[in-house]
Every structure is written in C-alpha cells, then in structure tokens.
Design a protein around this motif. Structure first.
Motif, PDB file in Angstrom:
ATOM      1  N   GLN A  33       9.331  -1.894  -7.368  1.00  0.00           N
ATOM      2  CA  GLN A  33       8.676  -3.554  -7.710  1.00  0.00           C
ATOM      3  C   GLN A  33       7.736  -3.135  -8.536  1.00  0.00           C
ATOM      4  O   GLN A  33       6.957  -1.675  -8.396  1.00  0.00           O
ATOM      5  N   PRO A  34       6.780  -4.026  -8.529  1.00  0.00           N
ATOM      6  CA  PRO A  34       5.839  -3.401 -10.177  1.00  0.00           C
ATOM      7  C   PRO A  34       4.172  -2.932  -9.161  1.00  0.00           C
ATOM      8  O   PRO A  34       3.788  -2.069  -9.590  1.00  0.00           O
ATOM      9  N   ASN A  35       4.753  -3.067  -7.790  1.00  0.00           N
ATOM     10  CA  ASN A  35       2.951  -2.551  -7.339  1.00  0.00           C
ATOM     11  C   ASN A  35       4.125  -0.917  -5.788  1.00  0.00           C
ATOM     12  O   ASN A  35       2.817  -0.507  -5.822  1.00  0.00           O
ATOM     13  N   GLY A  36       5.144  -0.947  -6.765  1.00  0.00           N
ATOM     14  CA  GLY A  36       5.599   0.328  -6.363  1.00  0.00           C
ATOM     15  C   GLY A  36       6.181   0.451  -5.125  1.00  0.00           C
ATOM     16  O   GLY A  36       6.455   1.342  -4.397  1.00  0.00           O
ATOM     17  N   THR A  37       6.024  -0.399  -3.990  1.00  0.00           N
ATOM     18  CA  THR A  37       6.167  -0.401  -2.360  1.00  0.00           C
ATOM     19  C   THR A  37       8.252  -0.862  -2.559  1.00  0.00           C
ATOM     20  O   THR A  37       8.399  -0.445  -1.653  1.00  0.00           O
ATOM     21  N   GLY A  38       8.547  -0.252  -3.762  1.00  0.00           N
ATOM     22  CA  GLY A  38       9.961  -0.430  -3.721  1.00  0.00           C
ATOM     23  C   GLY A  38      10.715  -1.988  -2.463  1.00  0.00           C
ATOM     24  O   GLY A  38      10.164  -2.136  -2.716  1.00  0.00           O
ATOM     25  N   LEU A  46       7.226   4.306  -3.452  1.00  0.00           N
ATOM     26  CA  LEU A  46       6.554   5.334  -4.284  1.00  0.00           C
ATOM     27  C   LEU A  46       4.717   5.687  -3.732  1.00  0.00           C
ATOM     28  O   LEU A  46       4.915   5.846  -4.672  1.00  0.00           O
ATOM     29  N   VAL A  47       5.011   4.423  -3.499  1.00  0.00           N
ATOM     30  CA  VAL A  47       3.188   4.220  -2.725  1.00  0.00           C
ATOM     31  C   VAL A  47       2.801   5.299  -1.287  1.00  0.00           C
ATOM     32  O   VAL A  47       3.473   5.320  -0.363  1.00  0.00           O
ATOM     33  N   GLY A  48       1.582   6.233  -1.458  1.00  0.00           N
ATOM     34  CA  GLY A  48       0.951   6.651  -0.179  1.00  0.00           C
ATOM     35  C   GLY A  48       2.315   8.005   0.263  1.00  0.00           C
ATOM     36  O   GLY A  48       1.523   9.168   0.833  1.00  0.00           O
ATOM     37  N   SER A  49       4.077   7.980  -0.260  1.00  0.00           N
ATOM     38  CA  SER A  49       4.280   8.980  -0.072  1.00  0.00           C
ATOM     39  C   SER A  49       5.002  11.034  -0.269  1.00  0.00           C
ATOM     40  O   SER A  49       5.218  11.553  -0.475  1.00  0.00           O
ATOM     41  N   LEU A  50       4.163  10.331  -1.299  1.00  0.00           N
ATOM     42  CA  LEU A  50       4.370  11.048  -2.690  1.00  0.00           C
ATOM     43  C   LEU A  50       3.384  12.137  -3.264  1.00  0.00           C
ATOM     44  O   LEU A  50       3.821  13.534  -3.472  1.00  0.00           O
ATOM     45  N   GLY A  51       2.197  12.047  -2.463  1.00  0.00           N
ATOM     46  CA  GLY A  51       1.225  13.463  -2.785  1.00  0.00           C
ATOM     47  C   GLY A  51       1.349  14.438  -2.160  1.00  0.00           C
ATOM     48  O   GLY A  51       1.177  15.309  -2.587  1.00  0.00           O
ATOM     49  N   ASN A  91      -0.665   6.912  -5.155  1.00  0.00           N
ATOM     50  CA  ASN A  91      -0.703   8.130  -3.837  1.00  0.00           C
ATOM     51  C   ASN A  91      -2.195   9.132  -4.143  1.00  0.00           C
ATOM     52  O   ASN A  91      -2.111  10.522  -4.009  1.00  0.00           O
ATOM     53  N   ASN A  92      -3.022   8.296  -4.342  1.00  0.00           N
ATOM     54  CA  ASN A  92      -4.477   8.702  -4.857  1.00  0.00           C
ATOM     55  C   ASN A  92      -4.981   9.051  -3.588  1.00  0.00           C
ATOM     56  O   ASN A  92      -5.060  11.415  -3.292  1.00  0.00           O
ATOM     57  N   ASP A  93      -4.798   8.661  -2.197  1.00  0.00           N
ATOM     58  CA  ASP A  93      -5.575   9.240  -1.134  1.00  0.00           C
ATOM     59  C   ASP A  93      -4.805  10.365  -0.280  1.00  0.00           C
ATOM     60  O   ASP A  93      -5.203  11.832   0.143  1.00  0.00           O
ATOM     61  N   THR A  94      -3.345  10.722  -0.308  1.00  0.00           N
ATOM     62  CA  THR A  94      -2.292  11.713  -0.366  1.00  0.00           C
ATOM     63  C   THR A  94      -2.053  13.018  -1.271  1.00  0.00           C
ATOM     64  O   THR A  94      -1.879  13.838  -0.854  1.00  0.00           O
ATOM     65  N   PRO A 127      11.493  17.312   6.257  1.00  0.00           N
ATOM     66  CA  PRO A 127      13.005  16.567   7.930  1.00  0.00           C
ATOM     67  C   PRO A 127      12.153  15.404   8.267  1.00  0.00           C
ATOM     68  O   PRO A 127      10.569  16.315   9.061  1.00  0.00           O
ATOM     69  N   GLY A 128      12.661  14.322   8.470  1.00  0.00           N
ATOM     70  CA  GLY A 128      12.267  13.372   9.685  1.00  0.00           C
ATOM     71  C   GLY A 128      11.140  12.617   8.703  1.00  0.00           C
ATOM     72  O   GLY A 128      10.496  11.895   9.656  1.00  0.00           O
ATOM     73  N   ASP A 129      10.241  12.714   7.953  1.00  0.00           N
ATOM     74  CA  ASP A 129      10.028  12.126   6.912  1.00  0.00           C
ATOM     75  C   ASP A 129      10.238  10.262   6.981  1.00  0.00           C
ATOM     76  O   ASP A 129      10.662   9.412   6.825  1.00  0.00           O
ATOM     77  N   PRO A 130       8.996  10.410   8.168  1.00  0.00           N
ATOM     78  CA  PRO A 130       9.161   8.785   7.949  1.00  0.00           C
ATOM     79  C   PRO A 130       8.911   7.419   7.387  1.00  0.00           C
ATOM     80  O   PRO A 130       8.986   6.339   6.893  1.00  0.00           O
ATOM     81  N   ASP A 131       8.456   7.855   5.865  1.00  0.00           N
ATOM     82  CA  ASP A 131       8.291   7.518   4.908  1.00  0.00           C
ATOM     83  C   ASP A 131       9.374   6.852   3.692  1.00  0.00           C
ATOM     84  O   ASP A 131       9.526   6.642   3.120  1.00  0.00           O
TER      85      ASP A 131
END
Ligand code: HEC
Length: 132
Positions: A33-38, A46-51, A91-94, A127-131
C-alpha cells in the motif's frame, strides 16, 4: 517549445531522477500500500515494526532478503535507498539513534541470498512479534 518536447523532457527528467519514494510506490506500494500499512495478514505492514528489526545485523540482512525486496527490478543502490526511505518515513519512532543507513554493497550481499521462507526466519529471530 512545443508541448510534445516539454512532455518528453519531463519524462526523461522523471526517469533520471526516480526517487526512493517513487520506487517504493512503483515496486512495493502495490502490495504494501502507498502508506506502507500492507494488507495483514497476507501482506505485512512496513510501518513501525521495522525499526527494531533494522537495529540488528540479522535484521538489516533480513530486510533485503525478503522476496519482494530482493527480487525487485532495482539496482542495489536503489533498493538500499528505498529501504532507507521506508525506515525513515514509516519507522522513525522505532529506529535506534545509532542506525546507519543501508549501503548498496551490503544490500547486494543480502539480496543474493533471497529467503525461501521469510516467515520462518522472522519467527526464529523475533518470536511472537505481534506486528506481523
Ligand atoms: C507481490 C507483493 C509484494 C511486493 C511487490 C513487495 N512485497 Fe514486501 N512483502 C510481501 C509479503 C507477502 C511479505 C511477507 C513475507 C513473504 O511472504 O514474502 C513481505 C514482506 C516484506 C518485508 C518484511 C516485513 C516484516 O515485518 O517482516 C519487507 C521489509 C518488505 N516486504 C519490503 C518490501 C520492499 C522494500 C518492496 C519493494 C522493493 C516489497 N516489499 C515489495 C509482499 C510484497
């Protein structure tokens, strides 16, 4: 200048200056998706979880080894720029303060070993990553 010439010039300039953002929209945004939310659960965000992932050597490696990234019709430098853009933009926050941008050479080595089973590697490393 005739309109046709203007259009030609603009499209040549556009091709020469393809930005990481336009490469993302063209080569990744269709699925993620253009905003990365898949489109979970099939296509991960691809938002927040990659940091956090980008914080480790295995994680940096993983990012360029997932098939969608590894097999994109982009050069190593272009893929590195797209991944760096995704990390900063979504992902700047993470992202750890010590994060050093991915380099084309590094990405080239990673993507040569494309993952047959990305989910398996992800589950082993985080393991067990909820994102996901
Ligand atoms: C055809 C659809 C598709 C395209 C195009 C695509 N991806 Fe993906 N991406 C996926 C799917 C599905 C996954 C989950 C892993 C898998 O099954 O490959 C994924 C996983 C990922 C992950 C791992 C996310 C996580 O949280 O573990 C990253 C990073 C990623 N893609 C980056 C990209 C980049 C960068 C591009 C563009 C250069 C791209 N993808 C293009 C479908 C796509």
């Amino acid at each position: 200048m005739p309109l046709k010439a203007v259009i030609l010039l603009l499209s040549v300039a556009g091709a020469a200056y393809a930005s990481p953002k336009s490469d993302f929209l063209l080569h990744c945004g269709g699925c993620h998706q253009p905003n990365g939310t898949g489109a979970p659960p099939n296509v991960p965000t691809l938002v927040g979880s990659l940091g956090r992932i980008a914080a480790s050597a295995e994680g940096r490696d993983y990012l360029a080894r997932v098939p969608g990234a590894a097999q994109a019709p982009l050069t190593d430098d272009e893929l590195a720029a797209v991944l760096n853009w995704i990390l900063k933009e979504f992902n700047n926050d993470t992202l750890p303060a010590s994060f050093k941008p991915l380099k084309g050479r590094e990405v080239g080595k990673s993507r040569a070993r494309v993952l047959a089973d990305p989910l398996k590697m992800r589950n082993e490393l985080w393991p067990g990553d909820p994102d996901y």
